[in-house]
Design an enzyme around this catalytic site. Structure first.
Site, mmCIF file in Angstrom:
data_model
loop_
_atom_site.group_PDB
_atom_site.id
_atom_site.type_symbol
_atom_site.label_atom_id
_atom_site.label_comp_id
_atom_site.label_asym_id
_atom_site.label_seq_id
_atom_site.Cartn_x
_atom_site.Cartn_y
_atom_site.Cartn_z
ATOM 1 N N ARG A 64 0.844 -1.190 0.000
ATOM 2 C CA ARG A 64 0.000 0.000 0.000
ATOM 3 C C ARG A 64 0.885 1.247 0.000
ATOM 4 O O ARG A 64 1.030 1.942 1.002
ATOM 5 C CB ARG A 64 -0.904 0.001 1.229
ATOM 6 N N LYS A 171 6.237 -17.866 9.440
ATOM 7 C CA LYS A 171 5.638 -18.165 10.734
ATOM 8 C C LYS A 171 5.028 -16.887 11.317
ATOM 9 O O LYS A 171 5.422 -15.788 10.918
ATOM 10 C CB LYS A 171 6.683 -18.753 11.678
ATOM 11 N N HIS A 201 13.370 -20.017 9.130
ATOM 12 C CA HIS A 201 14.700 -19.597 8.675
ATOM 13 C C HIS A 201 15.825 -20.266 9.452
ATOM 14 O O HIS A 201 16.953 -20.355 8.963
ATOM 15 C CB HIS A 201 14.840 -18.072 8.738
ATOM 16 N N LYS A 205 19.986 -22.228 8.216
ATOM 17 C CA LYS A 205 21.307 -21.857 8.703
ATOM 18 C C LYS A 205 22.306 -22.985 8.475
ATOM 19 O O LYS A 205 22.003 -24.158 8.681
ATOM 20 C CB LYS A 205 21.246 -21.499 10.199
ATOM 21 N N GLU A 239 18.022 -14.119 23.541
ATOM 22 C CA GLU A 239 18.244 -12.840 22.884
ATOM 23 C C GLU A 239 18.550 -11.792 23.943
ATOM 24 O O GLU A 239 17.953 -11.802 25.026
ATOM 25 C CB GLU A 239 17.011 -12.417 22.084
ATOM 26 N N ASP A 258 6.230 -17.934 19.598
ATOM 27 C CA ASP A 258 7.117 -17.264 18.655
ATOM 28 C C ASP A 258 8.331 -18.106 18.300
ATOM 29 O O ASP A 258 8.800 -18.072 17.164
ATOM 30 C CB ASP A 258 7.564 -15.925 19.251
ATOM 31 N N HIS A 263 11.054 -23.004 15.819
ATOM 32 C CA HIS A 263 12.513 -23.157 15.788
ATOM 33 C C HIS A 263 13.013 -24.266 16.714
ATOM 34 O O HIS A 263 13.762 -25.156 16.295
ATOM 35 C CB HIS A 263 13.195 -21.846 16.195
ATOM 36 N N LYS A 361 13.939 -13.309 26.003
ATOM 37 C CA LYS A 361 14.464 -11.993 25.664
ATOM 38 C C LYS A 361 15.091 -11.357 26.894
ATOM 39 O O LYS A 361 14.832 -11.763 28.020
ATOM 40 C CB LYS A 361 13.355 -11.094 25.107
#
Length: 510
Positions: A64, A171, A201, A205, A239, A258, A263, A361
């Site tokens: 958009r 995902k 992803h 790797k 992370e 998530d 993963h 996190k």
């Protein structure tokens, strides 16, 4: 003559010849998002720069924005300059530029999809792409049904003779088992199973693929890769960042949905699977599915799971806010930023070996790894003081950022006394190979265009993963209390420490 997957002159056993995609058009929906700018467009350029794309290639952006083709080309150019892995070369860019197009519009606009069809038809003729089209849905799952129905309505996936159509889905693949099945019904109404590519992803790797090489190309590891020698397995994705500007996506999703559902359960499957008869997609999937079908979260979920939520603290030298103080997060949110679960695999190889999965996190550092901890030797002919600094043997596969493998074992300290101390033997990709590893999205986008799917989870794997995680999510949703707080820059809540301590183990601190 360029070699491609459709080129009969190409010998697939000849490793001197790179795998080169045949002519095709790649359409990216959601092309203005961070994923497209930071990963997808740079990956396309890097493939072109490495000679992996044919001259007959087209890239179409749909979003958009009131842009012309040249405006979008400038966006791609800037993204490539900033984020590409390989050096910028003008001649490569000029070749890509000839096939770049942009279609402005919204997902509910018939006019926009009619324009998209005209653009793809024009590229088929101008670039000789032969009716080969890949549609990359880099969009929220809530928009999948609308976009797929528009593709169908405007005959955008009508297969031309000798051509193909494929769809790529990012995902999350639903938010539970039921929604994942509904999503699959929508996508499978238009695309055959072999035409659907679900991107994880992590599976692209190099270090994840090296897990297969480590096990199955070497004789030394396989004899001890079982419950006779392994005490437990820890799979960690930590992370050091918070949610940044992703509150709109992350709040209500959480660390388990998530990261763990996709993963980490995929890493578990690759770690625990039996040797496939070959590395064809169907054989790899079969072995992974066997593991996921045998896996479950055992016992009392209050003791075999843990969840937390980061609060204010220090990330290195920087003072950071807590999750509930982040912009866009409800002050009463129960979304977890730390999730840990124990998974048992009920088969002969792994019975009795707990797999501990954690994702979080605001950890002290960024690291993703798979660590196999081994049982102590049944007899140690040393005094207790000789081995007081000896830990347990471990094999650690580092996925990121310091890609490699570490083997931890006991060795004698130099001197006259018999003193055993834990030491490390280390393999690092950056030191052993002169060529840098391709980005995961380079490999995966190329595989989509080649129609090669060993690194893409199929629907059955997605459903099996949700069957493992759904009971955990339902248990957490029924709790009255908030996730246990943990200070930013630390290794998580006390409940996670207690979870392993009940089994006689402790979390690794990478």
């Amino acid at each position: 003559m360029p070699y491609s997957s459709d080129n009969p002159l190409r010998d697939p056993q000849d490793r001197r010849l790179p795998r080169i995609a045949g002519p095709c058009v790649l359409v990216i929906f959601g092309v203005t998002g961070d994923l497209s700018r930071k990963k997808l467009m740079p990956a396309v350029y890097d493939l072109a720069n490495r000679g992996m794309l044919p001259p007959g290639f087209g890239l179409v952006g749909f979003a958009r924005r009131d842009w012309k083709n040249q405006d979008f080309a400038q966006v791609v150019h800037d993204a490539v300059k900033e984020n590409a892995r390989t050096p910028f070369r003008e001649e490569v860019w000029e070749q890509l530029l000839e096939g770049i197009r942009f279609v402005p519009g919204t997902f509910d606009s018939d006019e926009s999809f009619s324009k998209l069809k005209e653009t793809i038809t024009e590229l088929d003729e101008a670039r000789g792409t032969g009716g080969n089209h890949a549609f990359y849905l880099s969009i929220p799952p809530s928009s999948f049904e609308l976009v797929v129905s528009q593709l169908k309505k405007h005959d955008l996936t009508k297969r031309e003779e000798g051509g193909w159509n494929r769809v790529v889905i990012e995902k999350p693949f639903g938010h539970d088992l039921e929604s994942a099945q509904e999503l699959n019904d929508v996508v499978s109404s238009l695309f055959e199973p072999h035409e659907v590519f679900r991107i994880d992803h992590y599976l692209g790797k190099e270090t994840v693929q090296n897990m297969l090489a480590l096990r199955f190309a070497n004789q030394m590891f396989e004899p001890i890769w079982n419950n006779h020698y392994v005490s437990h397995v820890q799979i960690t994705m930590a992370e050091d960042i918070g949610i940044g500007g992703r509150a709109g996506y992350y709040d209500g999703i959480g660390a388990a949905r998530d990261v763990i559902q996709n993963h980490l359960l995929q890493l578990l499957a690759l770690t625990a699977m039996e040797e496939p008869t070959s590395f064809e997609a169907s054989q790899l999937r079969t072995e992974k599915q066997k593991v996921l079908a045998a896996a479950h979260v055992p016992g009392d979920l209050s003791e075999t799971t843990a969840r937390g939520q980061y609060c204010a603290g220090w990330q290195g030298a920087e003072e950071v806010k807590g999750y509930l103080d982040a912009d866009g997060v409800d002050s009463s949110s129960t979304t977890e930023t730390y999730a840990a679960i124990r998974v048992d695999v009920d088969n002969r190889r792994w019975a009795g070996v707990p797999f501990y999965l954690r994702a979080a996190k605001r950890m002290p550092r960024r690291v993703t790894e798979v660590a196999l901890s081994f049982k102590r030797a049944p007899h140690l002919p040393f005094t207790a003081t000789d081995t007081e600094e000896l830990g347990t043997n471990a094999l650690v596969m580092r996925i990121q950022p310091d890609e490699g493998v570490t083997l931890r074992f006991g060795a004698k300290v130099p001197g006259t006394q018999m003193e055993i101390r834990e030491v490390s033997m280390d393999f690092a990709y950056g030191e052993s190979f002169t060529e840098s590893s391709p980005e995961a999205y380079e490999r995966l986008i190329l595989d989509v265009m080649l129609g090669d799917a060993p690194l893409f989870p199929q629907q059955q794997e997605v459903e099996l993963s949700w069957k493992i995680l759904d009971p955990v999510l339902e248990h957490w949703a029924a709790l009255d209390e908030q996730p246990q707080p943990y200070e930013s820059g630390t290794w998580g809540p006390q409940s996670a420490v207690d979870m392993l301590a009940r089994d006689g183990f402790a979390w690794r601190r990478p």
